[in-house]
Motif scaffolding. Sequence first.
Motif, mmCIF file in Angstrom:
data_model
loop_
_atom_site.group_PDB
_atom_site.id
_atom_site.type_symbol
_atom_site.label_atom_id
_atom_site.label_comp_id
_atom_site.label_asym_id
_atom_site.label_seq_id
_atom_site.Cartn_x
_atom_site.Cartn_y
_atom_site.Cartn_z
ATOM 1 N N ASP A 1 0.902 -1.706 -0.078
ATOM 2 C CA ASP A 1 0.247 0.035 -0.244
ATOM 3 C C ASP A 1 0.866 1.324 -0.044
ATOM 4 O OD1 ASP A 1 -2.100 1.892 0.055
ATOM 5 O OD2 ASP A 1 -3.228 0.688 1.989
ATOM 6 N N GLU A 2 1.343 1.906 -0.597
ATOM 7 C CA GLU A 2 1.721 3.375 -0.851
ATOM 8 C C GLU A 2 1.049 3.951 0.156
ATOM 9 O OE1 GLU A 2 -1.658 5.353 -4.314
ATOM 10 O OE2 GLU A 2 0.662 5.236 -5.271
ATOM 11 N N HIS A 3 0.211 3.756 0.683
ATOM 12 C CA HIS A 3 0.068 5.292 1.983
ATOM 13 C C HIS A 3 -0.369 4.248 3.104
ATOM 14 C CE1 HIS A 3 -2.268 7.378 -0.548
ATOM 15 N NE2 HIS A 3 -3.240 6.952 -1.486
ATOM 16 N N LYS A 4 0.064 5.117 3.690
ATOM 17 C CA LYS A 4 0.155 4.420 5.168
ATOM 18 C C LYS A 4 -0.968 3.790 5.969
ATOM 19 C CE LYS A 4 3.324 7.680 7.634
ATOM 20 N NZ LYS A 4 4.475 8.374 8.913
ATOM 21 N N VAL A 5 -0.829 2.618 7.210
ATOM 22 C CA VAL A 5 -2.046 1.636 7.278
ATOM 23 C C VAL A 5 -1.959 2.041 9.109
ATOM 24 C CG1 VAL A 5 -1.873 0.055 5.129
ATOM 25 C CG2 VAL A 5 -0.371 -0.239 8.027
ATOM 26 N N MET A 6 -2.951 1.884 9.715
ATOM 27 C CA MET A 6 -2.962 1.559 11.009
ATOM 28 C C MET A 6 -3.478 -0.045 11.561
ATOM 29 S SD MET A 6 -5.356 3.229 13.832
ATOM 30 C CE MET A 6 -5.009 4.941 14.056
ATOM 31 N N ALA A 7 -2.875 -0.504 12.081
ATOM 32 C CA ALA A 7 -2.403 -2.118 12.351
ATOM 33 C C ALA A 7 -3.375 -1.498 14.034
ATOM 34 C CB ALA A 7 -1.508 -2.886 12.060
ATOM 35 N N ILE A 8 -3.651 -2.538 14.371
ATOM 36 C CA ILE A 8 -4.405 -3.017 15.705
ATOM 37 C C ILE A 8 -4.353 -4.927 15.476
ATOM 38 C CG2 ILE A 8 -6.502 -3.176 17.625
ATOM 39 C CD1 ILE A 8 -5.953 -0.817 16.690
ATOM 40 N N SER A 9 -3.368 -4.525 16.527
ATOM 41 C CA SER A 9 -3.439 -6.643 17.292
ATOM 42 C C SER A 9 -4.320 -6.476 18.051
ATOM 43 C CB SER A 9 -2.155 -6.615 17.412
ATOM 44 O OG SER A 9 -1.921 -6.276 15.490
ATOM 45 N N TYR A 10 -4.703 -7.806 18.984
ATOM 46 C CA TYR A 10 -5.442 -8.524 19.645
ATOM 47 C C TYR A 10 -4.776 -9.895 20.212
ATOM 48 C CZ TYR A 10 -8.750 -7.587 23.475
ATOM 49 O OH TYR A 10 -9.360 -6.694 24.470
ATOM 50 N N PRO A 11 -4.836 -10.600 21.236
ATOM 51 C CA PRO A 11 -4.188 -11.715 21.664
ATOM 52 C C PRO A 11 -6.103 -12.759 21.601
ATOM 53 C CG PRO A 11 -4.837 -10.174 23.716
ATOM 54 C CD PRO A 11 -4.759 -9.942 22.050
ATOM 55 N N LEU A 12 -4.931 -13.892 20.911
ATOM 56 C CA LEU A 12 -6.522 -14.620 20.859
ATOM 57 C C LEU A 12 -5.962 -16.120 21.840
ATOM 58 C CD1 LEU A 12 -6.477 -15.543 16.675
ATOM 59 C CD2 LEU A 12 -8.390 -14.079 18.425
ATOM 60 N N LYS A 13 -7.650 -15.860 22.476
ATOM 61 C CA LYS A 13 -7.147 -16.786 23.697
ATOM 62 C C LYS A 13 -8.115 -18.335 23.600
ATOM 63 C CE LYS A 13 -5.682 -12.800 27.154
ATOM 64 N NZ LYS A 13 -5.887 -12.330 28.450
ATOM 65 N N SER A 14 -7.125 -19.041 24.612
ATOM 66 C CA SER A 14 -8.661 -20.564 24.706
ATOM 67 C C SER A 14 -8.344 -20.543 26.231
ATOM 68 C CB SER A 14 -7.013 -21.647 23.257
ATOM 69 O OG SER A 14 -8.768 -22.973 24.028
ATOM 70 N N GLY A 15 -9.053 -19.955 26.989
ATOM 71 C CA GLY A 15 -9.502 -19.814 28.498
ATOM 72 C C GLY A 15 -8.033 -19.954 28.853
ATOM 73 N N GLU A 16 -6.485 -18.898 29.336
ATOM 74 C CA GLU A 16 -5.951 -18.373 30.035
ATOM 75 C C GLU A 16 -4.908 -18.149 28.892
ATOM 76 O OE1 GLU A 16 -6.626 -15.626 32.306
ATOM 77 O OE2 GLU A 16 -8.670 -17.009 32.666
ATOM 78 N N ASN A 17 -4.796 -19.231 28.012
ATOM 79 C CA ASN A 17 -3.984 -19.586 26.868
ATOM 80 C C ASN A 17 -3.654 -18.413 25.959
ATOM 81 O OD1 ASN A 17 -2.540 -21.043 29.008
ATOM 82 N ND2 ASN A 17 -3.667 -22.567 27.872
ATOM 83 N N ILE A 18 -2.808 -17.819 25.469
ATOM 84 C CA ILE A 18 -2.640 -17.546 24.277
ATOM 85 C C ILE A 18 -2.013 -18.003 23.144
ATOM 86 C CG2 ILE A 18 -1.964 -15.176 22.733
ATOM 87 C CD1 ILE A 18 -0.857 -14.110 25.383
ATOM 88 N N VAL A 19 -3.144 -18.305 22.196
ATOM 89 C CA VAL A 19 -2.095 -19.102 21.188
ATOM 90 C C VAL A 19 -2.343 -18.001 19.809
ATOM 91 C CG1 VAL A 19 -4.034 -20.416 22.406
ATOM 92 C CG2 VAL A 19 -5.207 -18.719 20.764
ATOM 93 N N GLY A 20 -2.708 -17.211 19.467
ATOM 94 C CA GLY A 20 -2.487 -16.865 18.505
ATOM 95 C C GLY A 20 -2.266 -14.895 17.953
ATOM 96 N N VAL A 21 -2.635 -14.284 17.333
ATOM 97 C CA VAL A 21 -2.072 -12.822 17.255
ATOM 98 C C VAL A 21 -3.556 -13.149 16.253
ATOM 99 C CG1 VAL A 21 -1.648 -10.715 16.709
ATOM 100 C CG2 VAL A 21 -0.537 -12.324 18.778
#
Length: 463
Positions: free
Chosen positions: A127-147
Amino acid sequence: MKSIKKRLAINFIFIVVITVVTLEIFLINIVKENYYKNLEESLNNQIRLSADLYSRYFSDATLHENILNNVDTFWKQTKAQVEILDKSGMILMDSIGVISPNPVNTEDVVKAINGEKGTWIGKVEYDEHKVMAISYPLKSGENIVGVLRFITSLREVNQDIKTIALIFIGFGGIVILISSLVAVLLANTIIGPLKSVTESAEKMALGDFKTKSIKKYDDEIGKLSDTLNYMAQEIMKKDALKNDFISSVSHELRTPLTSIKGWAITLKHSYDDREILSDGLDIIETESDRLTNMVEELLDFSKFVSGKITLEKEDLNINNIMDHIRKQLTPRATRDNINFKVIVEDNMPITCSDGNRLKQVFINVLDNAFKFTPSGGNVVLTASYEDNNFVFNIKDTGCGIAEEDLPKVKEKFYKGKTSQSQSGIGLSICDEIIKLMDGTFEIRSELNRGTEIIISVPFEECV
């Protein structure tokens, strides 16, 4: 010559430009922050909803299984680009098909892997323009399994911000233009009266003191205009006094010269008459003394005006000065039938001063006192030493000085309506002498009641 009007206008415009530019930069930054903040909050709400959905309904299956079977669930919540990353930052799925062989290590992804929401603004390759990215943890119970990561282009947002910025800049330009016109008008309101004052001053410099500076505003320039008019009035008054002084001196000089010349002619033809010869010589001697006194007074005045007068200081016994004045003026007081008293405090300290100048002051003041005191009146000179000062008081029972004349009698060339002074500079010279001695010269008087003059001279020890 540089124009004050131009400088004022430029300064006004410069202040307006700086103010407008500063304000516009501030407003545009506020608009940009608000737009970015609103976009971030929108993405936050969307990604949090998707992450909560995953935790509630899909956390029983593995992340890879969910990507294969339920991936549509994630991008249905948003129009943004959706990425799913594992705990190492590798992209497992991208809604637009962008797969990188390298792990993503941007600030937002790092925070999400550590269990926090992350936001990042930057450039991407696709993309020739700037982007905004928001990331949030994916959890299974209390464990982070991905983003879970939402990415949106800032093209439309930046375009909106640019449009608003252009509106602000255009409005600012209009403000600067209007302010520039107002600055020129304001400069005219200052320069107009100032120009009028300058023109009046130029006329006065050429000798036209009857011209008046018109006061337009009650401000500093208006005060300058009043001062200029006052100065012109004072110059006219001084000029009138000078002319009166010249006329008076001319008359006073002509009178003794006429007498001297008349008696010289008379004696030329009557030199053998001893009585006429004696009378004529007496009159010639008297008139010559009058001329000498007037010339000395004029010379003294000239020295004071030019600042060339100096005091010849020496050890001075005030008691001796008072005794000399008493002996010198008592015969005149007797001749005019005036009761003349000199009252002096005994054993006053020896001071350092100019005795001749001090005598000149006393003789001049007492001469006026005798002149304006009728036969049978009183003239009293007292001298005392108080608080390290010699105080001399000359009081008479003469005709006094009118209230309107009193503030002016020490002015150069001034002669009151009832004055019999020969030049109008005697008291002025006395005042200047006392000032040179760092003393004070005060006149109090009441019409038809008499005059009192108080002279104070500080004690000074000769080195």
